[in-house]
Design an enzyme around this catalytic site. Structure first.
Site, short mmCIF file in Angstrom:
data_model
loop_
_atom_site.label_atom_id
_atom_site.label_comp_id
_atom_site.label_asym_id
_atom_site.label_seq_id
_atom_site.Cartn_x
_atom_site.Cartn_y
_atom_site.Cartn_z
N SER A 108 -2.32 3.93 8.53
CA SER A 108 -2.47 4.93 7.33
C SER A 108 -3.81 4.18 6.82
O SER A 108 -4.42 3.28 7.04
CB SER A 108 -1.28 4.68 6.29
OG SER A 108 -1.84 5.04 5.06
N TYR A 145 4.82 0.02 0.94
CA TYR A 145 4.51 0.73 2.02
C TYR A 145 3.01 0.28 2.45
O TYR A 145 2.47 0.02 3.71
CB TYR A 145 4.07 2.15 1.71
CG TYR A 145 3.47 3.03 2.53
CD1 TYR A 145 4.47 3.80 3.31
CD2 TYR A 145 2.20 3.46 2.51
CE1 TYR A 145 3.80 4.68 4.33
CE2 TYR A 145 1.77 4.44 3.36
CZ TYR A 145 2.54 4.61 4.41
OH TYR A 145 2.22 5.87 5.29
C1 BGC Z 1 1.05 8.37 3.01
C2 BGC Z 1 0.85 9.60 2.32
C3 BGC Z 1 -0.23 9.86 1.74
C4 BGC Z 1 -1.64 9.60 2.34
C5 BGC Z 1 -2.74 9.47 1.62
C6 BGC Z 1 -0.37 8.16 3.65
O1 BGC Z 1 -0.19 6.97 4.62
O2 BGC Z 1 2.22 8.53 3.86
O3 BGC Z 1 2.24 9.97 1.54
O4 BGC Z 1 -0.55 11.21 1.23
O5 BGC Z 1 -1.19 8.21 3.03
O6 BGC Z 1 -2.60 8.64 0.32
#
Ligand code: BGC
Length: 269
Positions: free
Chosen positions: A156, A169
Site C-alpha cells: 500500500s 493497518y
Molecule cells: C487502503 C485504502 C485507501 C488507500 C489510500 C489503501 O491501502 O486500503 O482504504 O483508500 O490505501 O489511502
C-alpha cells in the site's frame, strides 16, 4: 489471447489470495488474460470467488476456488496443495488478502490490532514462506520462465505514508515492506523474484464508505486526479510477474496516481 513481448504467462500457475473481490479479483482475471491458470482463494465471500472464476474462464484459462484464512498455517498449506493437485506446480503468487479495522489509537482493541496484523502481515509471511518451499520443490522450468518463481505482495502507499486512525493497518504494511525486501535479499540467488505493488486509493469495498462520504477529499491527495480502478493494479502486477520484469527484484511499484508525492505541498512549503 496471451500477451507478447515477455508478458505472456502461458503455461504458468498462479495462486491469488483474497481473490473474491477488488484488487485480488482483478489480478486473478488479469493473470488469466495473460495466459496463467489461477487458484482463487477467498475467506468469506464464496459468491465473489465464483464471479472471479467466471472471469478467469472467460479469459480462456483454468481456475479453481478454495476457501481459507491466510493467517492460518494449515489453510495456507491447503491453498498450495490445491494448486498442485488441480492445476500443477506453482509459478506465481500474489499475496493480496488484506483488511482494515480503523480506530483511534487510544480506543483500538487488541482484537483490532491482531486481526489486521494476522491477515496483512502474518498472512503475507505464511503465504510467501510456503511459496518459497514449493518453488524449491518444483525446480526451475526454463521453458516457462527464467525465474524459479515470482512473489508479489499487495502492499500500500501506507507502507510509506503514516495513517492516523489506522496504525494497525499502516504498521502491517510497513512490515510487508521489510518482509518483501529482506526476503528478496535472501532468496534472489535462487532465482526467486520478490516484489510488491503499492496501490493508492483504488475503488474497492475497503474504502467504499470514504469514497461515498467525500471522493473529492480523496482526489485532492492524488496529483494525477483520479481514483484508481482494480484493473490499474492488475496491469502492474501482471507486468511484475512477467519475464518483461525479469530484472526487477526487491522493489515496491507504487501505482497510486502520485499519492506518495506529498501532494499537500502543492503550492505550499
Ligand atoms: C487502503 C485504502 C485507501 C488507500 C489510500 C489503501 O491501502 O486500503 O482504504 O483508500 O490505501 O489511502
Amino acid at each position: 489471447m496471451a500477451a507478447q513481448n515477455g508478458l505472456s504467462l502461458e503455461g504458468q500457475n498462479a495462486v491469488v489470495t483474497g481473490a473474491s473481490s477488488g484488487i485480488g479479483a482483478a489480478v486473478a482475471a488479469g493473470l488469466a488474460k495473460a495466459g496463467a491458470d489461477v487458484v482463487i482463494n477467498y475467506h468469506s465471500d464464496e459468491e465473489g470467488a465464483a464471479k472471479t472464476l467466471t472471469a478467469v474462464e472467460r479469459a480462456g484459462s483454468r481456475g479453481v476456488i478454495i476457501g481459507g484464512d491466510v493467517g492460518c498455517e494449515s489453510d495456507v498449506h491447503k491453498l498450495f496443495d490445491c494448486c498442485e493437485a488441480e492445476l500443477g506446480p506453482v509459478d506465481i503468487v500474489f499475496s493480496n488478502a488484506g483488511i482494515q479495522r480503523d480506530c483511534a489509537f487510544g480506543e483500538m482493541s487488541l482484537a483490532d490490532w491482531e486481526a489486521v496484523i494476522s491477515t496483512n502481515l502474518t498472512g503475507a509471511f505464511l503465504v510467501s514462506r510456503e511459496a518459497v518451499k514449493r518453488f524449491r520443490k518444483k525446480g526451475l522450468r526454463e521453458e516457462v520462465s527464467p525465474a524459479l518463481g515470482k512473489i508479489v505482495f499487495n502492499s500500500s502507499v501506507h507502507e510509506r505514508i503514516p495513517w492516523a486512525g489506522r496504525v494497525n493497518y499502516a504498521a502491517s504494511k510497513g512490515g510487508v515492506s521489510l518482509l518483501m525486501q529482506s526476503l528478496a535479499q535472501e532468496v534472489g540467488h535462487e532465482k526467486i523474484r520478490v516484489n510488491s505493488v503499492g496501490p493508492g486509493a483504488i475503488a474497492t469495498d475497503i474504502n467504499a464508505d470514504e469514497r461515498a462520504d467525500d471522493a473529492d477529499a480523496i482526489r485532492s491527495l492524488i496529483p494525477y486526479g483520479r481514483i484508481g480502478e482494480p484493473e490499474d493494479i492488475a496491469q502492474a502486477v501482471v507486468w511484475l510477474v512477467s519475464d518483461a520484469a525479469d530484472y526487477v527484484h526487491g522493489h515496491c511499484l507504487f501505482a497510486d496516481g502520485g499519492m506518495t508525492l506529498y501532494p499537500g505541498f502543492i503550492g505550499n512549503g
